[in-house]
Motif scaffolding. Sequence first.
Motif, PDB file in Angstrom:
ATOM      1  N   GLU A  95      10.613  11.912   1.284  1.00 40.39           N
ATOM      2  CA  GLU A  95       9.974  10.614   1.529  1.00 40.39           C
ATOM      3  C   GLU A  95       8.474  10.693   1.292  1.00 40.39           C
ATOM      4  N   SER A  96       7.828  11.695   1.865  1.00 39.98           N
ATOM      5  CA  SER A  96       6.373  11.791   1.740  1.00 39.98           C
ATOM      6  C   SER A  96       5.941  12.179   0.328  1.00 39.98           C
ATOM      7  N   LEU A  97       6.708  13.056  -0.328  1.00 37.40           N
ATOM      8  CA  LEU A  97       6.333  13.479  -1.679  1.00 37.40           C
ATOM      9  C   LEU A  97       6.720  12.454  -2.742  1.00 37.40           C
ATOM     10  N   GLY A  98       7.630  11.564  -2.399  1.00 39.58           N
ATOM     11  CA  GLY A  98       8.039  10.523  -3.337  1.00 39.58           C
ATOM     12  C   GLY A  98       7.219   9.256  -3.213  1.00 39.58           C
ATOM     13  N   HIS A  99       6.256   9.277  -2.299  1.00 37.83           N
ATOM     14  CA  HIS A  99       5.410   8.099  -2.091  1.00 37.83           C
ATOM     15  C   HIS A  99       3.947   8.504  -1.982  1.00 37.83           C
ATOM     16  N   SER A 100       3.088   7.580  -2.339  1.00 34.86           N
ATOM     17  CA  SER A 100       1.660   7.736  -2.096  1.00 34.86           C
ATOM     18  C   SER A 100       1.241   6.599  -1.178  1.00 34.86           C
ATOM     19  N   ARG A 145       0.825  -1.217   0.000  1.00 28.25           N
ATOM     20  CA  ARG A 145       0.000   0.000   0.000  1.00 28.25           C
ATOM     21  C   ARG A 145       0.861   1.270   0.000  1.00 28.25           C
ATOM     22  N   SER A 146       2.158   1.144  -0.098  1.00 28.25           N
ATOM     23  CA  SER A 146       3.064   2.291  -0.189  1.00 28.25           C
ATOM     24  C   SER A 146       3.673   2.303  -1.582  1.00 28.25           C
ATOM     25  N   LEU A 147       3.310   3.299  -2.375  1.00 28.15           N
ATOM     26  CA  LEU A 147       3.721   3.352  -3.778  1.00 28.15           C
ATOM     27  C   LEU A 147       4.775   4.440  -4.005  1.00 28.15           C
ATOM     28  N   THR A 148       5.765   4.135  -4.802  1.00 26.06           N
ATOM     29  CA  THR A 148       6.741   5.146  -5.220  1.00 26.06           C
ATOM     30  C   THR A 148       6.152   5.913  -6.404  1.00 26.06           C
ATOM     31  N   VAL A 149       6.117   7.239  -6.289  1.00 27.01           N
ATOM     32  CA  VAL A 149       5.458   8.057  -7.315  1.00 27.01           C
ATOM     33  C   VAL A 149       6.332   9.242  -7.719  1.00 27.01           C
ATOM     34  N   ASN A 150       5.965   9.853  -8.845  1.00 24.77           N
ATOM     35  CA  ASN A 150       6.558  11.109  -9.297  1.00 24.77           C
ATOM     36  C   ASN A 150       5.533  12.225  -9.100  1.00 24.77           C
ATOM     37  N   SER A 151       6.004  13.455  -9.214  1.00 24.33           N
ATOM     38  CA  SER A 151       5.103  14.599  -9.104  1.00 24.33           C
ATOM     39  C   SER A 151       5.219  15.479 -10.339  1.00 24.33           C
ATOM     40  N   LYS A 152       4.121  16.148 -10.652  1.00 27.33           N
ATOM     41  CA  LYS A 152       4.078  17.114 -11.745  1.00 27.33           C
ATOM     42  C   LYS A 152       3.400  18.386 -11.245  1.00 27.33           C
ATOM     43  N   GLY A 153       3.545  19.463 -12.029  1.00 28.30           N
ATOM     44  CA  GLY A 153       2.912  20.705 -11.620  1.00 28.30           C
ATOM     45  C   GLY A 153       2.748  21.676 -12.769  1.00 28.30           C
ATOM     46  N   ASP A 165      -7.991   7.265 -17.668  1.00 26.54           N
ATOM     47  CA  ASP A 165      -6.698   7.037 -18.310  1.00 26.54           C
ATOM     48  C   ASP A 165      -5.836   6.191 -17.381  1.00 26.54           C
ATOM     49  N   GLY A 166      -4.555   6.161 -17.645  1.00 31.68           N
ATOM     50  CA  GLY A 166      -3.683   5.265 -16.899  1.00 31.68           C
ATOM     51  C   GLY A 166      -3.113   5.817 -15.615  1.00 31.68           C
ATOM     52  N   THR A 167      -3.510   7.053 -15.229  1.00 34.92           N
ATOM     53  CA  THR A 167      -2.945   7.644 -14.020  1.00 34.92           C
ATOM     54  C   THR A 167      -4.034   8.296 -13.169  1.00 34.92           C
ATOM     55  N   LEU A 168      -3.713   8.421 -11.887  1.00 32.45           N
ATOM     56  CA  LEU A 168      -4.561   9.139 -10.934  1.00 32.45           C
ATOM     57  C   LEU A 168      -3.712  10.234 -10.294  1.00 32.45           C
ATOM     58  N   HIS A 169      -4.371  11.261  -9.776  1.00 25.23           N
ATOM     59  CA  HIS A 169      -3.654  12.392  -9.194  1.00 25.23           C
ATOM     60  C   HIS A 169      -3.975  12.541  -7.708  1.00 25.23           C
ATOM     61  N   GLU A 170      -2.947  12.813  -6.934  1.00 27.19           N
ATOM     62  CA  GLU A 170      -3.108  13.134  -5.506  1.00 27.19           C
ATOM     63  C   GLU A 170      -2.512  14.527  -5.280  1.00 27.19           C
ATOM     64  N   PRO A 171      -3.347  15.539  -5.040  1.00 23.74           N
ATOM     65  CA  PRO A 171      -2.830  16.914  -4.915  1.00 23.74           C
ATOM     66  C   PRO A 171      -1.855  17.065  -3.752  1.00 23.74           C
ATOM     67  N   TRP A 172      -0.862  17.912  -3.963  1.00 21.16           N
ATOM     68  CA  TRP A 172       0.023  18.297  -2.867  1.00 21.16           C
ATOM     69  C   TRP A 172      -0.759  19.152  -1.880  1.00 21.16           C
ATOM     70  N   ASN A 173      -0.314  19.138  -0.652  1.00 21.64           N
ATOM     71  CA  ASN A 173      -0.833  20.075   0.345  1.00 21.64           C
ATOM     72  C   ASN A 173      -0.535  21.499  -0.135  1.00 21.64           C
ATOM     73  N   ASP A 181       0.057  24.175   1.368  1.00 26.49           N
ATOM     74  CA  ASP A 181       1.167  24.801   2.097  1.00 26.49           C
ATOM     75  C   ASP A 181       2.514  24.408   1.495  1.00 26.49           C
ATOM     76  N   LEU A 182       2.622  23.144   1.049  1.00 23.78           N
ATOM     77  CA  LEU A 182       3.868  22.699   0.422  1.00 23.78           C
ATOM     78  C   LEU A 182       4.061  23.354  -0.944  1.00 23.78           C
ATOM     79  N   VAL A 183       2.962  23.534  -1.671  1.00 22.03           N
ATOM     80  CA  VAL A 183       3.042  24.216  -2.969  1.00 22.03           C
ATOM     81  C   VAL A 183       3.566  25.639  -2.764  1.00 22.03           C
ATOM     82  N   ALA A 184       3.042  26.315  -1.761  1.00 24.38           N
ATOM     83  CA  ALA A 184       3.470  27.689  -1.481  1.00 24.38           C
ATOM     84  C   ALA A 184       4.928  27.727  -1.007  1.00 24.38           C
ATOM     85  N   TYR A 185       5.306  26.757  -0.181  1.00 24.41           N
ATOM     86  CA  TYR A 185       6.654  26.741   0.391  1.00 24.41           C
ATOM     87  C   TYR A 185       7.725  26.485  -0.676  1.00 24.41           C
TER      88      TYR A 185
END
Length: 200
Positions: A92-97, A58-66, A115-123, A125-129
């Motif tokens: 660690e937290s941003l590299g995993h879902s 249940r711990s997945l390694t993921v990438n992020s986009k923006g 499609d083949g992907t799902l999105h999990e929005p960043w917090n 506060d982290l986007v602003a930081y």
Amino acid sequence: MSLLREIQESAVDSNTELSSLLRKCKVLAARLGNDEFKVWVERELSGYDSIDELPDYRSLTVNSKGHFSGAFGSGLRNANIPLSCISEEFRESLGHSYLTMPVAAMEALVSKSKDGTLHEPWNPDLVAYFGQKIYEHMNCMQAWKVIPKASIVAALDAVRTRILNFALEIEAANPNAGEAQLNSNPIPQDKVQHIFNTYV
């Protein structure tokens, strides 16, 4: 048909909802009287309260986009966000879902995905930081983790396979264990525990 055979047939039938299969396992757990199996089944059905409780599948390694905006109307859309731009404490937290939701919710995500992907929005506060620390002269307006749908399918399949292996081993130990009275210990607890630890 015995409960163990029902569980086995449901486990190999991809059309059987995993939540339905787990409810049969809940009955089996009560008849076996094994607390760890009960807890695992309940967490898969109801969700996990903490990421510390999560099994590895249940711990997945993921990438992020923006999406990024710059001066004079410049910008980037769906741009990759390198983790090297992120402070080590957040990598660690941003590299995993972490899939803490019930299996029914995971199945719904897979079935509704177009499609083949799902999105999990960043917090936010982290986007602003980190907004101005990713691309030079660009500000991050929105960021999200990209979760491959196949990874969620694999996590669901891992649960199904663990249930099948467990049921087969329990049947090998006592074919009538699924029809036993509640908490009658049809199989010695140390044997059930060994099977659980090995296959679940």
